[in-house]
Design an enzyme around this catalytic site. Structure first.
Site, short mmCIF file in Angstrom:
data_model
loop_
_atom_site.label_atom_id
_atom_site.label_comp_id
_atom_site.label_asym_id
_atom_site.label_seq_id
_atom_site.Cartn_x
_atom_site.Cartn_y
_atom_site.Cartn_z
N LYS A 97 46.46 34.73 62.76
CA LYS A 97 45.09 34.37 62.36
C LYS A 97 44.45 33.62 63.50
O LYS A 97 45.11 32.96 64.29
CB LYS A 97 45.12 33.46 61.13
CG LYS A 97 43.82 33.48 60.34
CD LYS A 97 43.75 34.72 59.49
CE LYS A 97 42.61 34.74 58.52
NZ LYS A 97 42.83 35.74 57.48
N1 GLU Z 1 40.83 38.76 57.25
C1 GLU Z 1 41.42 39.70 56.36
C2 GLU Z 1 42.55 39.06 55.59
O1 GLU Z 1 42.60 37.85 55.45
C3 GLU Z 1 41.81 41.01 57.04
C4 GLU Z 1 42.80 40.88 58.15
C5 GLU Z 1 43.05 42.16 58.92
O2 GLU Z 1 42.46 43.19 58.57
O3 GLU Z 1 43.84 42.12 59.85
O4 GLU Z 1 43.39 39.71 55.04
#
Ligand code: GLU
Length: 439
Positions: free
Chosen positions: A124
Site C-alpha cells: 500500500k
Molecule cells: N485500493 C484497492 C483495495 O484496497 C485496490 C487495490 C488494487 O487494485 O491493487 O483493495
C-alpha cells in the site's frame, strides 16, 4: 498445520478486553490477525513470516507549486508481503495518512489477495496531502515525483500499485507514463486501474462495488434473504459506495441513506441513486446541497447514516467508522465492508454479540484487486477481454472466496472476519513453507 481445537468465538461472550481499545489501524489489524493465529495455533516463526511488513519506504517529495514555491510532501510505500507474488495495492492521497495506517492497509492487501486466491502479496502507498487543494498541474507533478522516487522498488514483478482513496485512473496514467519514461520501455503492467485507452481493464471502475454485490448475493443464499426486499444504507459516496448503491438499486433494493464528508442524506422512500451520482459529478464529487435538489432529509453528521434501521449497511469510506463507541447503535442485519478496516475489533465484539453478519473487508471489497489482477494479466498477454468476460471471471473468484470463508466460519465456529483470516493465513503459510522460509 495442526488446528488448535479451542475456539475463541463464543456468541454472547465478549472476545476482546476493552483495555486495548484503540483507533490505531495497525494495532487493530494485528489484533484481528492474532485472533486467527490463536485459532490455528501457529508456530512463532510461521507468524513472523506473514505478520510483519518486508519493506517500508518513506519518501520526501519536493513539488513545485503553481505560485513558484516548493512544497515538501511525505509519501509512503509499504510492501507487506511478496510470498505469494509481487506486492499489490493502492495508493491513497489524504491529509490524515500515517505510516501505521499504510502498514495496516498493506497487511490487509496481503490477506485480501490470499482470500481471493490471486497470485499477489500485499502493499500500500500513501501521500499526506489534501488533493482537493491542489491544481491539476500540482497533482500531476506530485504524482510523478512520488512514482519516480519509487521507480527502483516497483515493477510488474515487484510491486504493482493501483488506485485507492482520492486517486483515480488519470493518476495511474501519470504513474505508468513516469515509469515507462524511466525504463524506456512500454510496461503498462506496473500499475492497474489505468484508463481503458492505455491498457486498463473493462469493469475495473466498478469492480469493488461489483464484488460487494456478488458477496451480498452469496450471503443472501446462505442466510435466506432476498436482495430486492432489502433496505440499504451506504456510508461514503466515492467509487465503491456510489457504484455499490447503484448496482443494488438496479437489483431492486431500496437505498434509504447515503453519505459523504458533507453529511448524511436520508429518504425512507428510497434515493434515486443515478440522480445523486449526477449531482455529485456536478459538485466536485460531493453531495453538497443535495437536500435542496431531491426529496431527502439531511443530517449534518456524516456518520448518522451508519445508525439507520436497515437490512444492509455498507461502510464505504475510511477505517475506524464503527467502533466500541457506536457499535451498539448499529441496527443493520448485514454489514458489507466495502471500505478497508471500517469496524474496529471493539466494534466486532459488540456486533458479533448482536448477531450481525459481517462480510469482512478482506473478502467483501476484494473485487477491486481481483480485476486489477485481470488487468495485469491482460497487459502481460497483450490481449484484452470484454466486460462480460471480466464480470464472469470476477463472479467465479468472489463466489469461491465467499464459500471458502463461509465454510471456514462453520468449521472453526468463528465469525466471518476470523474465518477470512484463517483462509488467508493457511494459503500464506503453505506458500512460505513450500518456498523454504521456515526452519
Ligand atoms: N485500493 C484497492 C483495495 O484496497 C485496490 C487495490 C488494487 O487494485 O491493487 O483493495
Amino acid at each position: 498445520m495442526k488446528r488448535n481445537k479451542k475456539s475463541i468465538y463464543e456468541p454472547g461472550k465478549p472476545q476482546i478486553s476493552r483495555r486495548h481499545m484503540t483507533l490505531n489501524a495497525y494495532e487493530n489489524a494485528m489484533r484481528q490477525f492474532d485472533q486467527a493465529v490463536e485459532v490455528l495455533g501457529l508456530k512463532p516463526n510461521q507468524v513472523a513470516m506473514i505478520r510483519d511488513p518486508r519493506k517500508v519506504i518513506i519518501l520526501t517529495l519536493p513539488v513545485r507549486m503553481d505560485d513558484g514555491r516548493i512544497e515538501v510532501f511525505t509519501g509512503y510505500r509499504v510492501q507487506h508481503s511478496i510470498v505469494r507474488g509481487p506486492a499489490k495495492g493502492g495508493v491513497r492521497f489524504h491529509p490524515d495518512v500515517t505510516l501505521d495506517e499504510v502498514k495496516a492497509l498493506a497487511f490487509w492487501m496481503t490477506m485480501k489477495c490470499a482470500v481471493v486466491d490471486i497470485p499477489f502479496g500485499g502493499g500500500k502507498g500513501g501521500v499526506v496531502v489534501d488533493p482537493y487543494k491542489l491544481s491539476l498541474g500540482e497533482l500531476e507533478r506530485l504524482s510523478r515525483r512520488y512514482f519516480a522516487s519509487l521507480a527502483d522498488d516497483i515493477g510488474p514483478d515487484q510491486d504493482v500499485p493501483a488506485p485507492d482513496v482520492n486517486t483515480n485512473a488519470q493518476i495511474m496514467a501519470w504513474f505508468m507514463d513516469t515509469y515507462c519514461m524511466h525504463f524506456k520501455r512500454h510496461l503498462p503492467a506496473v500499475v492497474t486501474g489505468k484508463p481503458l485507452e492505455i491498457g486498463g481493464s473493462a469493469g475495473r471502475d466498478i469492480a469493488t462495488a461489483q464484488g460487494v454485490v456478488f458477496c451480498l448475493e452469496e450471503a443472501a443464499k446462505c442466510l435466506s434473504f432476498e436482495l430486492k426486499a432489502c433496505s440499504v444504507a451506504v456510508q461514503g459516496f466515492g467509487n465503491a459506495g456510489s457504484n455499490a448503491a447503484k448496482l443494488l438499486a438496479d437489483k431492486g433494493a431500496r437505498i434509504i441513506g447515503i453519505s459523504d464528508v458533507t453529511g448524511s442524506y436520508i429518504s425512507e422512500n428510497g434515493i434515486d441513486v443515478m440522480d445523486a451520482i449526477e449531482w455529485a459529478r456536478g459538485h466536485n464529487k460531493l453531495l453538497t446541497g443535495y437536500e435542496k435538489h431531491a426529496k431527502v432529509k439531511k443530517i449534518e453528521d456524516p456518520k448518522a447514516v451508519l445508525e439507520l434501521d436497515v437490512d444492509i449497511l455498507i461502510p464505504a469510506a475510511l477505517e475506524n467508522q464503527i467502533t466500541g463507541e457506536n457499535a451498539d447503535r448499529i441496527k443493520a442485519k448485514v454489514i458489507a465492508e466495502a471500505a478497508n478496516g471500517p469496524c474496529t475489533p471493539d466494534a466486532d465484539e459488540v456486533l458479533n454479540k448482536k448477531g450481525i453478519f459481517i462480510i469482512p473487508d478482506i473478502l467483501c471489497n476484494a473485487g477491486g484487486v481481483t480485476v486489477s489482477y485481470f488487468e495485469w494479466v491482460q497487459n502481460r498477454m497483450g490481449f484484452y477481454w470484454t466486460l462480460d468476460e471480466v464480470t464472469s471471471h470476477l463472479k467465479r473468484f468472489m463466489t469461491n472466496a465467499f464459500q471458502a470463508v463461509y465454510n471456514a466460519s462453520k468449521e472453526y465456529k468463528v465469525p466471518m472476519r476470523v474465518a477470512a483470516f484463517i483462509v488467508a493465513i493457511k494459503r500464506l503459510t503453505a506458500a512460505a513453507e513450500l518456498r523454504g522460509l521456515y526452519a
